[in-house]
Scaffold this motif. Structure first.
Motif, PDB file in Angstrom:
ATOM      1  N   ASN A  62       0.861  -1.174   0.000  1.00 26.81           N
ATOM      2  CA  ASN A  62       0.000   0.000   0.000  1.00 26.81           C
ATOM      3  C   ASN A  62       0.900   1.227   0.000  1.00 26.81           C
ATOM      4  O   ASN A  62       1.599   1.484   0.974  1.00 26.81           O
ATOM      5  N   TYR A  63       0.906   1.971  -1.107  1.00 23.98           N
ATOM      6  CA  TYR A  63       1.851   3.079  -1.215  1.00 23.98           C
ATOM      7  C   TYR A  63       1.425   4.310  -0.418  1.00 23.98           C
ATOM      8  O   TYR A  63       2.173   5.294  -0.351  1.00 23.98           O
ATOM      9  N   LYS A  64       0.269   4.256   0.220  1.00 22.22           N
ATOM     10  CA  LYS A  64      -0.131   5.326   1.134  1.00 22.22           C
ATOM     11  C   LYS A  64       0.369   5.050   2.554  1.00 22.22           C
ATOM     12  O   LYS A  64       0.856   5.951   3.238  1.00 22.22           O
ATOM     13  N   THR A  65       0.230   3.800   2.995  1.00 21.38           N
ATOM     14  CA  THR A  65       0.549   3.461   4.383  1.00 21.38           C
ATOM     15  C   THR A  65       1.903   2.785   4.563  1.00 21.38           C
ATOM     16  O   THR A  65       2.515   2.885   5.625  1.00 21.38           O
ATOM     17  N   GLY A  66       2.373   2.055   3.538  1.00 18.05           N
ATOM     18  CA  GLY A  66       3.606   1.286   3.643  1.00 18.05           C
ATOM     19  C   GLY A  66       3.399  -0.176   4.003  1.00 18.05           C
ATOM     20  O   GLY A  66       4.370  -0.926   4.140  1.00 18.05           O
ATOM     21  N   GLU A  67       2.155  -0.629   4.166  1.00 18.69           N
ATOM     22  CA  GLU A  67       1.881  -2.018   4.537  1.00 18.69           C
ATOM     23  C   GLU A  67       2.269  -2.974   3.400  1.00 18.69           C
ATOM     24  O   GLU A  67       1.721  -2.895   2.309  1.00 18.69           O
ATOM     25  N   MET A  68       3.197  -3.892   3.679  1.00 22.13           N
ATOM     26  CA  MET A  68       3.545  -4.914   2.711  1.00 22.13           C
ATOM     27  C   MET A  68       2.409  -5.929   2.630  1.00 22.13           C
ATOM     28  O   MET A  68       1.969  -6.467   3.650  1.00 22.13           O
ATOM     29  N   LYS A 108       8.711  11.543  -2.261  1.00 24.76           N
ATOM     30  CA  LYS A 108       9.191  10.811  -1.093  1.00 24.76           C
ATOM     31  C   LYS A 108       8.662   9.385  -1.145  1.00 24.76           C
ATOM     32  O   LYS A 108       7.480   9.166  -1.424  1.00 24.76           O
ATOM     33  N   MET A 109       9.541   8.418  -0.864  1.00 25.52           N
ATOM     34  CA  MET A 109       9.097   7.031  -0.808  1.00 25.52           C
ATOM     35  C   MET A 109       8.330   6.763   0.480  1.00 25.52           C
ATOM     36  O   MET A 109       8.713   7.244   1.551  1.00 25.52           O
ATOM     37  N   THR A 110       7.254   6.023   0.372  1.00 29.08           N
ATOM     38  CA  THR A 110       6.601   5.477   1.565  1.00 29.08           C
ATOM     39  C   THR A 110       7.391   4.244   1.972  1.00 29.08           C
ATOM     40  O   THR A 110       7.560   3.312   1.188  1.00 29.08           O
ATOM     41  N   MET A 111       7.889   4.237   3.201  1.00 27.24           N
ATOM     42  CA  MET A 111       8.753   3.145   3.645  1.00 27.24           C
ATOM     43  C   MET A 111       7.914   1.914   3.998  1.00 27.24           C
ATOM     44  O   MET A 111       6.948   2.010   4.758  1.00 27.24           O
ATOM     45  N   PRO A 112       8.271   0.766   3.439  1.00 26.33           N
ATOM     46  CA  PRO A 112       7.472  -0.446   3.675  1.00 26.33           C
ATOM     47  C   PRO A 112       7.720  -1.066   5.045  1.00 26.33           C
ATOM     48  O   PRO A 112       8.790  -0.902   5.639  1.00 26.33           O
TER      49      PRO A 112
END
Length: 453
Positions: free
Chosen positions: A141-147, A333-337
């Protein structure tokens, strides 16, 4: 009298040091006892779960599961055997320890557990889609970072042990999304971002170069196009969709692309350049390789080939996916996973709840917006009939590996939907060994994530 006072001071100092020593000892006992229990032959481990409560690792070893139930997550979740070090369990095993200083070792009923963000059903569907072919898929999820998906093929069911480890297929114990791979033309996303940062959108779109099937660069080397008849004169959008190597070689040579600025932007995005020390970043303790390439002389083949995605260039599928988040969010900015949503202690109390984090700014918002439009236009023009039901921004790539003996197929992209914000990277190794395409895998991936959402 002075002697008595001196003795009192020395006695007080000794008592103070004793109290401090005891405090340090108690602190170490409370905070480090769990570590020592983990490294003893008497410890009880808890469970790892997916986002819906499916078991991904059973630390008790007493559960009963269908055959190959853990196959699709074996080399990312791992186990406590010590055979795989770069896995979630190996790097977070203390979180599964059903021991605490105050409660002691709980052998039955301990609630220490890791609750992940992974979607086991979607992960299994993607794994199965590969059939007998090898490769990997990562999606988040590129909004939250959830893999959500991290599948690496081949893998193993850790409950079956390692007695036949000598017969394992190459890559079985490796989570491929974390390892560098030749990116092929997916590298052109980075080159487009670099050109946008240096030139600006208007200037880049004003550029056009001719492709006749090959381009002889200024040092006399040939940059071949996959289309032997050439693409004619193109702008950046057309060349991106055609994945035209001669166009991108000429773009790197352009006077408006100074090499020092190209290098600076590549480094800003996380590339290690020109044989520098390999770097890694961590996702819940799991190490992921950072990108690397060679940028020495923009008029030479090696540098141009690297910017096209061949030669010395290596990028992990995970990092390719993360760059897509910086584009899709139009933030630069990257969303960190992250894999771990939260953990529970031996009493079941929630702790270590994950939070969304972002990288430093890699490129400007205007660059992100322009790159997003290029990717979305490519998705609409080239993939609307092969990835059905989703507004995707994508870039494909074909990577020559094993000194040109084999070719891998890649696809990076994102879904432009605020209610379904998925970024992904798909890699099929030795693509000519079967009939599977990255678009087919993308369809399976997105359909299963959508159905489970």
């Amino acid at each position: 009298m002075k002697s008595i006072k001196r003795t009192q001071r020395i006695t007080s100092l000794v008592i103070l040091l004793f109290i401090l020593g005891m405090a340090v000892l108690v602190f170490k006992l409370v905070h480090e006892s769990s570590f020592y229990m983990m490294n003893s032959d008497k410890h009880e481990l808890g469970f790892v779960y997916d986002r819906t409560g499916d078991v991904l690792f059973d630390g008790t070893g007493e559960g009963s599961y269908p055959d190959n139930y853990f196959l699709d997550v074996g080399n990312i979740i791992g186990d406590d055997s010590g055979q795989m070090n770069n896995t979630l369990v190996a790097n977070n095993i203390e979180k599964l320890n059903n021991y605490s200083f105050s409660n002691g070792l709980i052998q039955d009923g301990g609630k220490a557990a890791i609750y992940t963000t992974l979607d086991h059903a979607a992960n299994r569907a993607v794994y199965n889609a590969f059939g007998y072919q090898d490769g990997c898929v990562c999606a988040y999820n590129y909004k939250t970072g959830e893999m959500l998906v991290c599948a690496s093929i081949p893998s193993l069911d850790v409950t079956k042990g390692y007695d036949n480890i000598g017969s394992f297929r190459p890559g079985t114990l490796l989570s491929k999304p974390m390892s560098g791979t030749v990116p092929g033309s997916t590298q052109k996303v980075s080159t487009v971002i670099t050109a946008l940062e240096i030139m600006g959108s208007s200037n880049l779109y004003a550029k056009s170069y001719n492709c006749s099937g090959k381009y002889i660069n200024r040092t006399g080397d040939s940059i071949d196009c996959h289309n032997i008849y050439g693409h004619g004169t193109q702008n950046i959008q057309e060349a991106f969709e055609n994945s035209c190597n001669p166009f991108f070689a000429q773009l790197i040579e352009d006077d408006d692309m100074p090499l020092d600025r190209v290098m600076k932007q590549y480094e800003k995005m996380g590339y290690v350049l020109n044989g520098g020390e390999p770097q890694f970043y961590e996702i819940d303790g799991i190490q992921c390789a950072t990108a690397s390439t060679t940028l020495e002389d923009k008029y030479q083949f090696k540098t141009q080939w690297g910017c096209i995605g061949q030669g010395d260039t290596l990028v992990s599928p995970m990092q390719l996916m993360m760059w897509e988040s910086a584009i899709a969010n139009e933030s630069g900015k990257m969303t960190m996973p992250y894999f771990i949503d939260h953990v529970t202690d031996v009493k079941g109390h929630i702790r270590d709840k994950a939070k969304t984090r972002y990288s430093d700014k890699l490129f400007s918002e205007s660059t992100a917006s322009a790159a997003k439009q290029i990717l979305l236009t490519n998705g609409a023009d080239k993939y609307s009939y092969s990835i059905v039901g989703y507004n995707v921004g994508v870039k494909s790539g074909t990577a020559q590996v094993d000194e040109g003996a084999h070719e891998n197929s890649l696809l990076v992209g994102f879904v432009d939907d605020p209610s379904f914000p998925i970024a992904f990277c798909i890699l099929i190794e030795n693509k000519d060994s079967g009939y599977l395409t990255t678009e087919q895998v993308a369809q399976v991936l997105l359909d299963n994530l959508k159905n489970n959402n």
